[in-house]
Design a protein around this motif. Structure first.
Motif, PDB file in Angstrom:
ATOM      1  N   GLU A   1      10.515 -54.980  37.006  1.00 48.48           N
ATOM      2  CA  GLU A   1      12.088 -55.192  37.780  1.00 48.48           C
ATOM      3  C   GLU A   1      12.556 -53.218  37.839  1.00 48.48           C
TER       4      GLU A   1
ATOM      5  N   ASP B   1      12.998 -50.359  41.200  1.00 50.80           N
ATOM      6  CA  ASP B   1      14.517 -50.373  40.808  1.00 50.80           C
ATOM      7  C   ASP B   1      14.456 -48.945  41.212  1.00 50.80           C
TER       8      ASP B   1
ATOM      9  N   ARG C   1      11.892 -58.460  44.569  1.00 49.19           N
ATOM     10  CA  ARG C   1      12.664 -59.124  43.189  1.00 49.19           C
ATOM     11  C   ARG C   1      12.767 -60.622  43.524  1.00 49.19           C
TER      12      ARG C   1
END
Length: 97
Positions: free
Chosen positions: A56, A60, A77
């Motif tokens: 993640e 990001d 995601r």
């Protein structure tokens, strides 16, 4: 006639050994410091004694830097959330363990 080229041959062999030693040292340094290279400061992992980025966090960072668009970010995601293992329930391993 062999003796005239002997010194040149010895010098060449010495330079060859020096080059091989330098290459070996470079390879050891490269392998022990990770393959990140560069000076970006993102060489995270076992060699730096820092925790690795989670998937993640990588996603990001790539979205924030503009490497991927919003649709790709959202899809990735969702895939990560679908494949993320859930929390373990107490006692789910059975009585014998």
């Amino acid at each position: 006639m062999y003796w005239y080229g002997g010194w040149a041959w010895m010098a060449f062999m010495a330079l060859l050994w020096i080059a091989l030693i330098v290459l070996a040292v470079w390879a050891v340094i490269r392998l022990t410091h990770g393959a990140s290279g560069g000076t970006s400061g993102r060489g995270r992992g076992w060699a730096d004694n820092e925790p690795r980025e989670s998937p993640e966090e990588i996603l990001d960072r790539r979205y924030a830097s503009g490497e991927i668009d919003t649709d790709t970010y959202t899809e990735a995601r969702e895939r990560l959330a679908a494949h993320r293992p859930g929390p373990r329930r107490p006692g789910s391993m059975g009585a014998g363990h």
